[in-house]
Design a protein around this motif. Structure first.
Motif, PDB file in Angstrom:
ATOM      1  N   GLY A 446      64.178 -22.899   9.490  1.00  0.00           N
ATOM      2  CA  GLY A 446      64.588 -21.902   8.511  1.00  0.00           C
ATOM      3  C   GLY A 446      63.861 -21.991   7.182  1.00  0.00           C
ATOM      4  N   ARG A 447      62.704 -22.647   7.159  1.00  0.00           N
ATOM      5  CA  ARG A 447      61.876 -22.684   5.940  1.00  0.00           C
ATOM      6  C   ARG A 447      60.597 -21.902   6.207  1.00  0.00           C
ATOM      7  NH1 ARG A 447      61.140 -28.623   3.703  1.00  0.00           N
ATOM      8  NH2 ARG A 447      59.880 -27.409   2.222  1.00  0.00           N
ATOM      9  N   PHE A 758      59.943 -12.049   9.287  1.00  0.00           N
ATOM     10  CA  PHE A 758      60.876 -10.991   8.878  1.00  0.00           C
ATOM     11  C   PHE A 758      60.327  -9.592   9.175  1.00  0.00           C
ATOM     12  CE2 PHE A 758      61.832 -14.691   6.342  1.00  0.00           C
ATOM     13  CZ  PHE A 758      63.209 -14.718   6.299  1.00  0.00           C
ATOM     14  N   GLY A 759      59.097  -9.525   9.669  1.00  0.00           N
ATOM     15  CA  GLY A 759      58.510  -8.230   9.994  1.00  0.00           C
ATOM     16  C   GLY A 759      58.017  -7.452   8.789  1.00  0.00           C
ATOM     17  N   VAL A 760      57.804  -8.129   7.669  1.00  0.00           N
ATOM     18  CA  VAL A 760      57.269  -7.459   6.485  1.00  0.00           C
ATOM     19  C   VAL A 760      55.746  -7.458   6.608  1.00  0.00           C
ATOM     20  CG1 VAL A 760      57.085  -7.473   3.977  1.00  0.00           C
ATOM     21  CG2 VAL A 760      59.207  -8.200   5.091  1.00  0.00           C
ATOM     22  N   ARG A 761      55.181  -6.268   6.666  1.00  0.00           N
ATOM     23  CA  ARG A 761      53.729  -6.162   6.908  1.00  0.00           C
ATOM     24  C   ARG A 761      52.930  -6.265   5.621  1.00  0.00           C
ATOM     25  NH1 ARG A 761      49.910  -1.831   7.637  1.00  0.00           N
ATOM     26  NH2 ARG A 761      48.403  -2.331   9.290  1.00  0.00           N
ATOM     27  N   VAL A 780      66.423  -9.785   9.381  1.00  0.00           N
ATOM     28  CA  VAL A 780      66.746 -11.068   9.990  1.00  0.00           C
ATOM     29  C   VAL A 780      65.466 -11.609  10.598  1.00  0.00           C
ATOM     30  CG1 VAL A 780      68.069 -12.244  11.772  1.00  0.00           C
ATOM     31  CG2 VAL A 780      69.078 -10.327  10.488  1.00  0.00           C
ATOM     32  N   PRO A 781      65.142 -12.859  10.321  1.00  0.00           N
ATOM     33  CA  PRO A 781      63.890 -13.398  10.887  1.00  0.00           C
ATOM     34  C   PRO A 781      63.941 -13.510  12.394  1.00  0.00           C
ATOM     35  CG  PRO A 781      65.177 -15.131   9.842  1.00  0.00           C
ATOM     36  CD  PRO A 781      65.853 -13.835   9.509  1.00  0.00           C
ATOM     37  N   VAL A 782      62.835 -13.181  13.015  1.00  0.00           N
ATOM     38  CA  VAL A 782      62.729 -13.353  14.461  1.00  0.00           C
ATOM     39  C   VAL A 782      62.354 -14.800  14.725  1.00  0.00           C
ATOM     40  CG1 VAL A 782      62.083 -10.974  14.836  1.00  0.00           C
ATOM     41  CG2 VAL A 782      60.296 -12.693  14.491  1.00  0.00           C
TER      42      VAL A 782
END
Length: 785
Positions: A446-447, A758-761, A780-782
């Motif tokens: 989780g880091r 997190f899917g932030v491009r 939510v992080p994958v």
């Protein structure tokens, strides 16, 4: 031991560290008075009337000058020094007379006995404005029906410009296996030198001569612009002195209206007139930087090799064109879009746009950071889409070391380079592959660690003059030097370059001392005074080492040639029978038969026994106009941790491997790189000049404009490689802007890498905690990939 290559401490630091530097605002002249400016509070307004009666009656006031007064004096608009075929040049007055186009524009000048009296009286000048609709936003300024700033520029378009083969790019995209697209914004930046701009002008009515002490990177350019193009006086009637200058970052290249205003005011009141900017005035009036919006696409084949690049950019020029503004988003940007990569087809289209904001011009890097940022962001996004490591994708596309000189599809020919070597060194220094393992382990806990790569290239030492003239430059880009040897053998070097924090006095002395075989203390560097130095182009674009210092080398060579002929005459041998070592001309094969440099210098001035027909004295002038740019390069790596709960970014490590050819002084190189890196980190995480829809600048102090502090910056780890340039006698390349060009995308790539689960491009700079937190709050992080 030779001085060149040694980490010699700066000669000039003694006077700075002991408070003995002399900056413009430190200077006082007999009878000196002070100026304050009345500035527009509106971004766009018509001036109906200006009432100066109350101000003229205020204590200590000597004069209040308006645009009408400057028009009667025949003062001309501020000049533009780089032309483009489609360029529209609306007049930019020194003092506005009919209409204002940005907040802070000068409306009147008040001159009084003290600064406080001038500033108080400025508040008494009544200006009757008719507010007009502003066009403060780049895209809104281009929209149909938007308010137009200037009748000369319909639709607020300052210019359109393109480079590259559009058809070839279309063909490359048609056969592409994958196309990576990105829309991005590079925010407006505001330069913040430690020393704000200041000017002190004096006028001698007996001779008609002016003297201007000012914060300038290029005093001869200031003299030329103010004398010939603004005041309309002969250049010899104006002496410009740039004493110690406390940083510039490009913002002190250009002539400004305040400088012309104090020159006119000094003549009007018959006394020296000084003005020093308040920090808020610096935010409002110093030329800003960057401010691009770009649509970029990169085409790849199935193996991940780049086939083509297409870039369309809107460049905010502000309300007027500053001196070199047209060159920044065009020839200093579009031509750098090949970067370190072999890209067969490139096309770039730029639209320059007028808005009701402060004019935009060169800011450290000037066009080159913008180009490098686009390339390096696209490389990271492409790697993600291909599912490969960004290091592997870059390595696949590097221009190989045996391809130099390398002609890009966008007009440049790279002089030399070995990109793979610097890249590999950076990966080893940072421990790249171990970091990737650590990153995966931490993500599972989780880091969110991120690793960002930046493979940059810079073009500096712009040249040759003939070519840049064909591209639109209204100046030659050579440099001059005069080397004068005193009868005692002491050496004075008069250079057209200018130092404002770089350490020229030390680096130039190191080279001259080695060439002449004298001590470092025997060399004095003189710069910054048009009354003493030969005509020169000053310092910007990392040109001082490759161009300015090369002129010094050529002048030293001329001095040595004459000294050799004098020594040969005294020793009764032919000049070619001598060799020069450690300050002595020795007869080859007869070490005891020699003449020292000091002895030869004395004989040059005694002139008792010189070769027949030789003039006395020992000095030489040289001009150096290189055959090409030089192209420093390198790889930087940033390592960050992002805290999703707060959006905070912690910069854990920063590795910089740079190649500027042979290093004259590694200590100075390190300082330049670190200063530049800090500015790039600041762009990535902190700085942004923000306007509201009314054209009001909301960031006019350090309460709103976030500058980096020591706590933001980790220890910078350095490495270097050495690839000499073939286009100057020392083989050197500039290093003043490399850190800034490299750092922003290294940090942004690292943050985006951390946010990948997190899917932030993509997020635009600056990556503030708030911006990151908002991007993450519903995500939510994958699982770790």
């Amino acid at each position: 031991m030779p001085y060149v290559g040694q980490a010699v401490k700066r000669k000039e630091d003694y006077r700075f560290l002991t408070g003995r530097g002399a900056y413009t605002d430190d200077l006082t002249l007999p009878g000196m008075v002070h100026a304050a400016f009345v500035r527009s509070p509106y971004a766009h307004a018509r001036i109906r009337a200006i009432r100066t009666e109350a101000a003229l009656k205020a204590p200590g006031v000597l004069a209040v000058l308006t645009g009408e007064d400057f028009a009667r004096e025949g003062v001309k608009p501020m000049p533009v020094g780089w032309l483009l075929p489609t360029l529209k040049i609306p007049p930019r007055p020194v003092v506005a007379k009919d209409e204002v186009h940005h907040v802070g524009e000068i409306v009147a000048v008040v001159v009084a006995e003290t600064r406080a009296q001038a500033e108080d009286a400025a508040l008494l000048v009544e200006v009757d404005y008719e507010p007009l609709s502003p066009a403060a936003d780049l895209r809104k300024a281009l929209a149909p029906g938007a308010p137009e700033l200037h009748p000369e520029a319909p639709g607020n378009v300052a210019f359109t410009w393109e480079i590259g083969d559009e058809k070839a790019v279309e063909e490359a995209f048609a056969k592409a296996h994958k196309v990576v697209r990105l829309s991005l914004r590079q925010q407006r930046l505001i330069p913040n030198a430690i020393e704000p701009r200041a000017s002190l002008a004096a006028y001698n009515p007996g001779t008609g001569e002016y003297t201007l002490y000012t914060t300038s990177q290029n005093p001869h350019v200031h003299r030329l612009m103010h004398a010939a193009f603004i005041l309309g006086i002969p250049e010899p009637k104006l002496r410009v002195v740039a004493p110690d200058v406390g940083g510039a970052f490009g913002s002190k290249i250009f002539p400004y209206p305040e400088e012309a205003a104090v020159l006119v005011a000094a003549r009007q009141v018959g006394r020296p007139v000084k003005w020093a900017a308040r920090r808020t005035e610096s935010f409002l009036m110093d030329a800003h930087g960057r401010d691009h919006e770009t649509e970029a696409e990169m085409a790849f084949d199935a193996e991940g090799r780049v086939l083509g690049l297409r870039v369309r950019t809107l460049a905010n020029m502000g309300a007027y064109l500053s001196l070199f503004a047209p060159a920044i988003p065009t020839y200093l940007y579009g031509t750098l879009l090949s970067g370190q990569y072999r890209i067969p087809a490139i096309y770039c289209h730029v639209t320059g746009v007028f808005t009701n904001t402060t004019p935009v011009d060169a800011y450290r890097g000037a066009g080159r950071p913008e180009a490098s940022y686009i390339l390096e962001r696209l490389m990271d996004l492409a790697a993600e889409e291909f599912g490969v490591d960004p290091a592997d994708l870059r390595r696949k596309n590097f221009i190989p070391k045996d391809a130099f000189p390398y002609a890009t599809p966008v007009a440049l020919v790279y002089d030399s380079g070995n990109y793979e070597e610097a890249f590999q060194k950076a990966l080893e220094l940072v421990g790249y592959w171990n970091l990737r393992k650590e990153q995966a382990e931490l993500r599972a806990k989780g880091r969110y660690l991120g690793i960002g790569l930046s493979c940059y290239i810079e073009a500096c030492g712009l040249a040759p003059s003939k070519v840049v003239g064909q591209l639109g430059a209204q100046a030659g880009l050579w440099e001059s030097a005069l080397v004068r040897v005193a009868p005692t053998g002491k050496v004075e070097v008069y250079t057209g370059s200018h130092s404002h924090g770089q350490g020229h006095e030390t680096a130039f002395s190191q080279v001259v001392a080695d060439l002449l075989g004298v001590s470092l203390e025997d060399v004095e560097i003189v710069h910054g005074d048009t009354g003493r130095i030969p005509f020169g182009m000053g310092t910007y674009g990392s040109r001082s080492a490759p161009v300015g210092l090369s002129a010094v080398v050529r002048a030293v060579e001329k001095v040595l040639d004459k000294a050799r002929r004098i020594a040969a005459h005294l020793l009764e041998v032919a000049p070619e029978d001598l060799e020069y070592r450690e300050g002595r001309f020795e007869v080859k094969g007869v070490p005891g038969k020699a003449k020292g440099f000091q002895e030869v210098a004395l004989q040059a001035y005694l002139a008792h026994n010189l070769p027949e027909g030789m003039e006395p004295g020992l000095e030489a002038t040289a001009f150096f106009d290189p055959s090409n740019f030089v192209f420093p390069f390198g790889t930087h790596v940033a390592v960050v941790e992002v805290f999703p709960e707060t959006g905070e970014v912690k910069l854990l490590r920063y590795v910089a491997v740079d190649d500027c050819g042979p290093q004259i002084n590694p200590l100075l190189v390190k300082g330049q790189v670190e200063g530049g890196v800090v500015q790039g980190i600041a762009q990535a995480l902190l700085e942004e000049g923000v306007y509201d829809e009314n054209g009001q600048l909301l960031t006019t102090s350090y309460m709103e404009y976030a500058m980096p502090r020591a706590a933001h910056i980790p220890r910078i780890e350095h490495g270097h490689t050495v690839t000499p340039s073939p286009v100057n006698p020392l083989g050197v390349k500039g290093i003043g802007e490399a850190g800034t060009i490299a750092a922003a995308q290294a940090v942004v790539n690292a943050v985006m890498d951390a946010l990948r689960p997190f899917g932030v491009r993509h997020l635009d700079m600056p990556l503030t905690p708030e911006k990151i937190w908002r991007a993450l709050r519903d995500r939510v992080p994958v699982a770790a990939d």
